[in-house]
Design a protein around this motif. Structure first.
Motif, PDB file in Angstrom:
ATOM      1  N   CYS A 143       0.947  -1.039  -0.135  1.00  0.00           N
ATOM      2  CA  CYS A 143       0.041   0.120  -0.142  1.00  0.00           C
ATOM      3  C   CYS A 143       0.761   1.367   0.275  1.00  0.00           C
ATOM      4  CB  CYS A 143      -1.036  -0.015   1.220  1.00  0.00           C
ATOM      5  SG  CYS A 143      -1.657   1.516   1.779  1.00  0.00           S
TER       6      CYS A 143
ATOM      7  N   CYS B 156       0.678   3.189   4.001  1.00  0.00           N
ATOM      8  CA  CYS B 156       1.328   2.773   5.073  1.00  0.00           C
ATOM      9  C   CYS B 156       2.403   1.850   4.808  1.00  0.00           C
ATOM     10  CB  CYS B 156       0.049   1.851   5.843  1.00  0.00           C
ATOM     11  SG  CYS B 156      -0.597   0.477   5.090  1.00  0.00           S
TER      12      CYS B 156
ATOM     13  N   CYS C 279      -6.801  -0.853   1.265  1.00  0.00           N
ATOM     14  CA  CYS C 279      -5.727  -1.484   2.205  1.00  0.00           C
ATOM     15  C   CYS C 279      -6.223  -1.887   3.180  1.00  0.00           C
ATOM     16  CB  CYS C 279      -4.740  -0.414   2.390  1.00  0.00           C
ATOM     17  SG  CYS C 279      -3.508  -1.002   3.452  1.00  0.00           S
TER      18      CYS C 279
ATOM     19  N   CYS D 149      -4.195   0.037   6.602  1.00  0.00           N
ATOM     20  CA  CYS D 149      -4.576   1.164   6.966  1.00  0.00           C
ATOM     21  C   CYS D 149      -6.059   1.830   6.327  1.00  0.00           C
ATOM     22  CB  CYS D 149      -3.573   2.362   6.406  1.00  0.00           C
ATOM     23  SG  CYS D 149      -3.652   2.748   4.660  1.00  0.00           S
TER      24      CYS D 149
HETATM   25 ZN   LIG Z   1      -2.167   1.003   3.778  1.00  0.00          ZN
END
Ligand SMILES: [Zn+2]
Length: 117
Positions: free
Chosen positions: A15, A18, A34, A37
């Motif tokens: 991602c 994060c 994601c 996060c």
């Molecule tokens: Zn993420």
């Protein structure tokens, strides 16, 4: 929060926000969001971009290898076919996800999206 490096997270197919959650839910299918996060990944649209970069990287590598093998061992033409067709396919398929990951990460970092009128 320190933003993860776009190239590192991209190459690892993580991602872009994060750097932990998985970017893809399939081979090249970007996950809807994601899992770590919760970043909505619907913005991700790299189009043909990864394919172009993979072509520009894989083609010179294969050509140089073919020239080197040809000059060094002078094999029969069918040996070139046996060597380079699978190598090209495997290299291209292996490089597509990380390249797409990098482009999606850069798209997120620079907030790039299609123009609107
Ligand atoms: Zn993420």
């Amino acid at each position: 929060m320190v933003q993860p490096q776009p190239f590192l997270t991209g190459l690892k197919c993580r991602c872009p926000r994060c750097g932990k959650g998985k970017l893809f839910s399939g081979y090249l299918k970007v996950a809807p969001s994601c899992a770590v996060c919760g970043l909505d990944l619907k913005f991700a649209d790299s189009g043909d971009g990864p394919a172009i970069f993979v072509i520009f990287l894989v083609a010179p590598i294969i050509i140089l290898l073919a020239l080197f093998v040809g000059a060094t061992f002078n094999p029969a033409p069918y040996v070139h076919l046996i060597l380079w067709i699978p190598t090209t396919l495997i290299l291209s398929l292996a490089l597509l996800p990380p390249f797409k990951g990098v482009l999606v990460a850069l798209q997120y970092r620079h907030d790039a999206h299609e123009g609107h009128q």
